[in-house]
Design an enzyme around this catalytic site. Structure first.
Site, PDB file in Angstrom:
ATOM      1  N   PHE A  59      18.625   6.712  42.756  1.00 30.53           N
ATOM      2  CA  PHE A  59      19.955   6.932  42.167  1.00 30.53           C
ATOM      3  C   PHE A  59      20.153   5.947  41.017  1.00 30.53           C
ATOM      4  CE2 PHE A  59      22.267   3.203  43.865  1.00 30.53           C
ATOM      5  CZ  PHE A  59      21.375   2.772  44.838  1.00 30.53           C
ATOM      6  N   LYS A  80      23.528   4.520  48.801  1.00 27.20           N
ATOM      7  CA  LYS A  80      23.192   3.264  49.472  1.00 27.20           C
ATOM      8  C   LYS A  80      23.114   3.476  50.982  1.00 27.20           C
ATOM      9  CE  LYS A  80      25.435  -0.226  46.642  1.00 27.20           C
ATOM     10  NZ  LYS A  80      26.430  -1.299  46.801  1.00 27.20           N
ATOM     11  N   ASP A 110      26.143  -5.939  47.567  1.00 29.87           N
ATOM     12  CA  ASP A 110      26.575  -5.776  46.192  1.00 29.87           C
ATOM     13  C   ASP A 110      25.324  -5.927  45.355  1.00 29.87           C
ATOM     14  OD1 ASP A 110      28.978  -5.389  44.497  1.00 29.87           O
ATOM     15  OD2 ASP A 110      28.098  -7.108  43.478  1.00 29.87           O
ATOM     16  N   HIS A 120      14.972  -4.745  46.069  1.00 30.79           N
ATOM     17  CA  HIS A 120      15.995  -5.775  46.243  1.00 30.79           C
ATOM     18  C   HIS A 120      16.801  -5.529  47.517  1.00 30.79           C
ATOM     19  CE1 HIS A 120      17.404  -2.215  44.296  1.00 30.79           C
ATOM     20  NE2 HIS A 120      18.643  -2.623  44.098  1.00 30.79           N
ATOM     21  N   ARG A 121      17.216  -4.270  47.722  1.00 26.19           N
ATOM     22  CA  ARG A 121      18.046  -3.946  48.902  1.00 26.19           C
ATOM     23  C   ARG A 121      17.212  -4.072  50.179  1.00 26.19           C
ATOM     24  NH1 ARG A 121      19.834   0.044  46.902  1.00 26.19           N
ATOM     25  NH2 ARG A 121      21.610  -1.036  46.014  1.00 26.19           N
TER      26      ARG A 121
HETATM   27  P1  IMP Z   1      27.859  -1.797  43.873  1.00 24.66           P
HETATM   28  O1  IMP Z   1      26.890  -2.705  44.584  1.00 24.66           O
HETATM   29  O2  IMP Z   1      28.391  -0.742  44.780  1.00 24.66           O
HETATM   30  O3  IMP Z   1      28.905  -2.560  43.136  1.00 24.66           O
HETATM   31  O4  IMP Z   1      27.068  -0.974  42.781  1.00 24.66           O
HETATM   32  C1  IMP Z   1      25.810  -1.287  42.401  1.00 24.66           C
HETATM   33  C2  IMP Z   1      25.375  -0.421  41.223  1.00 24.66           C
HETATM   34  O5  IMP Z   1      24.176  -1.016  40.718  1.00 24.66           O
HETATM   35  C3  IMP Z   1      25.016   0.996  41.617  1.00 24.66           C
HETATM   36  O6  IMP Z   1      26.073   1.883  41.493  1.00 24.66           O
HETATM   37  C4  IMP Z   1      23.922   1.302  40.596  1.00 24.66           C
HETATM   38  O7  IMP Z   1      24.496   1.563  39.370  1.00 24.66           O
HETATM   39  C5  IMP Z   1      23.215  -0.028  40.458  1.00 24.66           C
HETATM   40  N1  IMP Z   1      22.127  -0.149  41.438  1.00 24.66           N
HETATM   41  C6  IMP Z   1      22.078  -0.991  42.499  1.00 24.66           C
HETATM   42  N2  IMP Z   1      20.949  -0.794  43.212  1.00 24.66           N
HETATM   43  C7  IMP Z   1      20.293   0.190  42.591  1.00 24.66           C
HETATM   44  C8  IMP Z   1      19.069   0.856  42.892  1.00 24.66           C
HETATM   45  O8  IMP Z   1      18.367   0.595  43.876  1.00 24.66           O
HETATM   46  N3  IMP Z   1      18.715   1.815  42.023  1.00 24.66           N
HETATM   47  C9  IMP Z   1      19.452   2.147  40.934  1.00 24.66           C
HETATM   48  N4  IMP Z   1      20.611   1.599  40.633  1.00 24.66           N
HETATM   49  C10 IMP Z   1      21.030   0.599  41.463  1.00 24.66           C
END
Ligand code: IMP
Length: 204
Positions: free
Chosen positions: A155, A15, A72, A183-184
Site C-alpha cells: 500500500f 496495516k 506510527d 520496518h513494521r
Molecule cells: P500512519 O502511521 O497511520 O500515520 O500512516 C503512515 C503512512 O506512512 C501510511 O499511510 C503510508 O502513507 C506510509 N507508510 C507507512 N508504512 C508503509 C509501508 O509499509 N508501505 C507504504 N507506505 C507506508
C-alpha cells in the site's frame, strides 16, 4: 505462548492486514478500534513517530484498559530533507491518492541520481499493558526511491520504494518477504518480545 486478545489502535485496514500476518502465530484475536466500537478521532500532534504511536495507544488504552498496540510509520526521503516523514499519510492531503503522492515524490526528485535517492520506512510501535506500563520500539527499512511506480502489492508508498537486496519495490515483493524485512515487521517483533516478557513476569 498465545495471547488472548490485542487491540490494535488503527483505522488503517492495510496495516491491520500486515499486523495480523506478522503476529499470526502469536495471537489470533487481533481486533481494530472499530471492531471494539471505539470511534476516537485521535489527533496525532506529536513531533516524532514514537510520540504519535503513544498518543494513539494511550487514547485507546484509556477507553479499554486492555492490551493495546499501535504503530506510527512513514517514509523519509533524504533528498527531501526527510519528507514526508511523520506527515506521510497527510502528505498532499489525506484524501489524495497514493498514485498522485508517489508521482509528486518522483517529480521532486527529478535529476537526483541513484546514490542520492536514499530513503527509509520507519515504524514506531507502542504497546500498553493492562497495568498501564508502556514500551515503544522502532523498526527501520532502508532503500531508495525509484523513477516510476512498480508492483501492486502492499500500500501507500510501496510502489516507489526499492529494496536494494532484491532491486524490486516493496510493492513487487510478496507480503511474507516484505514483512520479514520491513520496518513494521521489525518493530512488531520487538513489541511481541515485550509482550512475552510481560506475560512471563509477575506484573501480569
Ligand atoms: P500512519 O502511521 O497511520 O500515520 O500512516 C503512515 C503512512 O506512512 C501510511 O499511510 C503510508 O502513507 C506510509 N507508510 C507507512 N508504512 C508503509 C509501508 O509499509 N508501505 C507504504 N507506505 C507506508
Amino acid at each position: 505462548m498465545k495471547i488472548e486478545k490485542i487491540i490494535f489502535a488503527t483505522g488503517n485496514n492495510d496495516k491491520m492486514t500486515e499486523i495480523k500476518e506478522i503476529l499470526r502465530d502469536f495471537c489470533d484475536n487481533i481486533v481494530s478500534m472499530k471492531d471494539e466500537g471505539i470511534d476516537a478521532d485521535i489527533v496525532e500532534d506529536g513531533e516524532t513517530f514514537e510520540e504519535n504511536a503513544l498518543i494513539k495507544a494511550r487514547s485507546v488504552w484509556k477507553q479499554t484498559g486492555q492490551l493495546v498496540i499501535s504503530d506510527d510509520s512513514g517514509l523519509e526521503v533524504d533528498a527531501l530533507g526527510g519528507e514526508p516523514g511523520i506527515y506521510s499519510s497527510r502528505y498532499m492531503g489525506e484524501d489524495t491518492s497514493y498514485h498522485v503522492k508517489n508521482k509528486s515524490i518522483i517529480d521532486r526528485l527529478e535529476g537526483v541520481p541513484d546514490e542520492k535517492r536514499t530513503a527509509r520506512f520507519v515504524c514506531a510501535a507502542a504497546v500498553i499493558f493492562p497495568d498501564g506500563s508502556e514500551k515503544v520500539l522502532r523498526g527501520v527499512m532502508e532503500g531508495r526511491i525509484g523513477y516510476e511506480e512498480k508492483g501492486s502489492n502492499g500500500f501507500g508508498y510501496d510502489p516507489i520504494f526499492i529494496l536494494p537486496e532484491f532491486e524490486k519495490t516493496t510493492a513487487e515483493l510478496s507480503p511474507e518477504v516484505k514483512n520479514s524485512r520491513s520496518h513494521r515487521g521489525a518493530a512488531l517483533r520487538a513489541v511481541r518480545a515485550e509482550i512475552e516478557a510481560y506475560a512471563n513476569s509477575d506484573s501480569k
